[in-house]
Design an enzyme around this catalytic site. Structure first.
Site: not given
Length: 378
Positions: A95, A269
């Site tokens: 990320d 996720d």
């Protein structure tokens, strides 16, 4: 079809809006729908990397914010990149660090160019821009790089949501430009817009015009009810290119995942299965099982005698209860193993059901099993 140099995505079967397929990256194939275990600081907490792989995970997630602070992206690069560093040889998605930075309310200062923040570890000052975020993720040798975005917590005002959405679109363009062309790798844009449908549509349309290899939906699972999250997915889905993978960030519970797959999401996720395991909560086909409860103290049954996971099949509930109450590290390890096994089994079940054209049945069966809850103690 090819979505980036050396990267392709194909939908193998579709049942309603739910779909199953494959995302092919330079380091391997990700079967979709996919759940990515979260390896925040270069490790999936309480798990050996071989265990994660053997459970069926094709890809894991790393966190730019935490890794840039410790041990540092340049150090990881000098040591061969995150794959060599952690011994995970499959694909890794990182990320952008944006969510963590935005959570630092009192420790950050945001402007059009980027964000300046102080480390939660030692108070040192750092600067994150779209270009620097991509640079860090490239140093980590990530296979899927995320654009830097601004995520606002809900509820929030339309003014704040729109400002963040417009800024994220600007940062998306800069991130994609900074990514350039990296064979075998991809960069995903992130849809923002809070819980405001027209802002979500504007964000999705703007990103689609930029022709990203993949698209994430961000800014959900940040305090809003499930029905709001699902409504935003339904709002956005028609505006995302159907030939590109779709990733719902930070989600979620098994029910969240099943319902989101029903609405066309391919990738997920969440820290939930690992965090819950460290706090005595197991996920199973019977629902959630709280091993802290005294009713498990003399229960010789395993969590699930039919499970392929040794932690769920071979250890008694009484022993797991004891380890949890005693705060033993082994208890955290075993329950994390149980939870990640359940999540990967859930994804395998979803893929098989979609391929067989029985997604609706699988969805109903899963929800019914969870509604019944755990079988009573003896």
């Amino acid at each position: 079809m090819t979505i980036s140099p050396g990267v392709s995505f194909s939908v193998h079967a579709q049942d309603g809006t739910a779909r199953t397929g494959a995302l092919e990256l330079g380091r391997g194939v990700v079967r979709t729908p996919a759940f990515m275990p979260v390896g925040t600081a270069g490790t999936v907490k309480a798990m050996y990397v071989d265990q994660v792989r053997d459970l069926g995970a094709d890809i894991i997630l790393g966190n730019t914010y935490h890794l840039m602070l410790r041990p540092g992206a340049e150090r990881v690069a000098a040591l061969g990149g995150l794959h060599a560093f952690s011994r995970w040889q499959g694909p890794i998605l990182t990320d952008s660090g944006g969510f963590q930075v935005m959570s630092l309310s009192g420790l950050r200062k945001l402007d059009r160019d980027g964000v300046t923040f102080r480390s939660h570890i030692d108070g040192s000052s750092h600067r994150l821009t779209p270009e620097r975020s991509v640079e860090i993720q490239t140093l980590l040798d990530s296979d899927i790089i995320m654009q830097l975005d601004e995520c606002v917590r809900l509820p929030s005002t339309r003014v704040d949501i729109e400002r963040a959405m417009r800024l994220s679109l600007d940062w998306a363009e800069r991130s994609k430009r900074a990514f350039g062309s990296q064979p075998g790798k991809a960069i995903f844009g992130i849809v923002q817009g809070g819980d405001v449908p027209d802002l979500r549509i504007a964000s999705a349309s703007g990103l689609a015009d930029m022709d990203f290899p993949g698209y994430a939906i961000g800014g959900l699972a940040v305090g809003e009810p499930q029905d709001v999250m699902l409504r935003m997915i339904e709002t956005v889905e028609p505006f995302l290119p159907k030939a590109r993978p779709r990733y719902l960030m930070g989600v979620g519970t098994p029910d969240d995942i099943v319902e989101s797959v029903a609405r066309g999401i391919d990738m997920f996720d969440c820290v939930m299965p690992t965090r819950a395991g460290r706090h005595g909560l197991a996920f199973s086909r019977f629902g959630k099982i709280n091993l802290k409860n005294a009713r498990h103290a003399q229960d010789h049954r395993p969590l699930d005698e039919a499970s392929s996971c040794p932690a769920a099949r071979d250890y008694s509930r009484a022993y797991l209860h004891h380890l949890t109450r005693a705060n033993e590290i082994l208890g955290m390890m075993l329950l994390t193993w149980v939870n990640l096994a359940y999540y990967q089994d859930l994804m395998a079940g979803l893929r098989a059901a979609i391929a067989a054209g029985r997604f609706a049945d699988f969805r109903a069966e899963t929800r019914e099993a969870w509604a019944k809850g755990d079988i009573p103690a003896l």
